[in-house]
Design a protein around this motif. Sequence first.
Motif, short mmCIF file in Angstrom:
data_model
loop_
_atom_site.label_atom_id
_atom_site.label_comp_id
_atom_site.label_asym_id
_atom_site.label_seq_id
_atom_site.Cartn_x
_atom_site.Cartn_y
_atom_site.Cartn_z
N LYS A 278 0.85 56.33 19.56
CA LYS A 278 -0.28 55.96 18.78
C LYS A 278 -0.69 54.44 19.18
N PRO A 279 -1.89 54.15 19.22
CA PRO A 279 -2.28 52.86 19.22
C PRO A 279 -2.18 51.87 17.96
N ILE A 280 -1.85 50.80 18.10
CA ILE A 280 -1.84 49.83 16.86
C ILE A 280 -2.92 49.75 16.15
N LYS A 281 -2.92 49.79 14.71
CA LYS A 281 -4.23 49.64 13.94
C LYS A 281 -4.50 48.17 13.55
N GLU A 282 -3.24 47.77 13.08
CA GLU A 282 -3.47 46.31 12.35
C GLU A 282 -2.20 45.49 12.85
N ALA A 283 -2.49 43.99 13.35
CA ALA A 283 -1.59 43.21 13.63
C ALA A 283 -1.47 42.22 12.76
N ILE A 284 -0.30 41.66 12.16
CA ILE A 284 -0.22 40.64 11.03
C ILE A 284 0.25 39.59 11.67
N CYS A 285 -0.28 38.07 11.69
CA CYS A 285 -0.05 37.14 12.35
C CYS A 285 -0.03 35.92 11.50
#
Length: 431
Positions: free
Chosen positions: A299-306
């Motif tokens: 599954k593709p990543i929906k959200e990246a927290i940086c």
Amino acid sequence: MNDPLIALADTIDWKIFEEKFEKYYSKDGRPAKPIRLMVGILLLKQLENLSDESVVLQWKRNPYYQYFCGLDELQIIEPCHPTDLVYFRKRISTEGMKVIFAMSVSLHGKDAEESQVIIDTTVQENNITYPTDGKLAIKIINHLHKIAKQESIKMRRTYMKEIKGHRISLRFFRHPRKIKKARSAMKRLKTIAKTLIRDLDRNFTQEQQEKYAEKFYLYMRILLQEKGSKNKIYSLHESHAYAVGKGKDHKKWEYGTKASLVTTKKSGIIIGVASHKKNEHDSKTLEAALTSANSNRSKPIKEAICDRGYVGKKEVLHTTISLPGAPLKRDTKYQREQKREKFRRRAAIEPIIGHVKSDHRMKINYLKGFIGDEINLLLAASAFNLKKWMNNFIQFIILLKLLMLTTALLQQKQEDRHKYDKLFLLLFRLW
């Protein structure tokens, strides 16, 4: 058989490596070492933070290591020469290491398929000394002397006695009373190196000039670079290394390559890594990191927290980039609490980076070249994932034993149960 290393050996699908790495071998010549043996030793090396020489020696002494590598009987000789690990790493290269890393991610199943991930960068330092102009000039002169000896060229002058004096002058060169003398020594050492390069070039044949053209170009680049020069070279054997300032009080500059790590938000599994050839802004490293992470998932990543270092990007490869900031007036109380929880959780990647560096050989990379940086990063991340699986297995065994104990206690007579009320409560909480 409840040892976590044995359980891990029985869980890994070793046939994947046989199928993927078969193309790197030829049917002719001496029979090669088994692929499972070589892959197993590489993983043990990173898991236990050992050198090539140490892991081969420990393998001979440890039956658990031998079982992990697919053997049924104890061996009393070393499995291979330590240099065979060097040849194996070169043989399968980065593509083979990506297969090993993908296996370490797939072991965690659904835990690696979280829609939210955390991304951060760190520096993978190379095994080089602290670079100074004087050190580099002296190393170049020593290399030139070796080249002259190899090619049987008699030099007009070696400058050995003079270099010895200049080396002493460079000591404590930051002291106010010695800085003038040290600068003069550095300037003279560069002049000597240039003189030796010209002297050798005059005596070279056409073939020799072509042979050493790349080396001499590297030497001249180092000798001509100044304080404000761009794309500086800090090492002769690791010419790709660059200086990265991460704002640390105890270490102003780190010399190596920048590395990105992508971990799942809740379970803390490393699902993507990327090494970067250039010292780019963090926001420009997102594409490579997310590409690596998506390749190991269904599954593709929906959200990246940086963190705030990634400012400038709101979406990359259809993934939303979330950065901490002041709360918006239109946000409800629930939305504010969600954001607060999300960005507090972001800090969980910092101890993961620390463990990968201290426990799995990423603090200093001893493998040569940029390919060595990529290989070491992939193996370190694989070892972290395997170690996490082993820790989860140990917890499962402990809980299983507690459940068995609870079942045995529940079978006691009714009048004896009041004695174990506190123990029942403790076991229930642990479960």
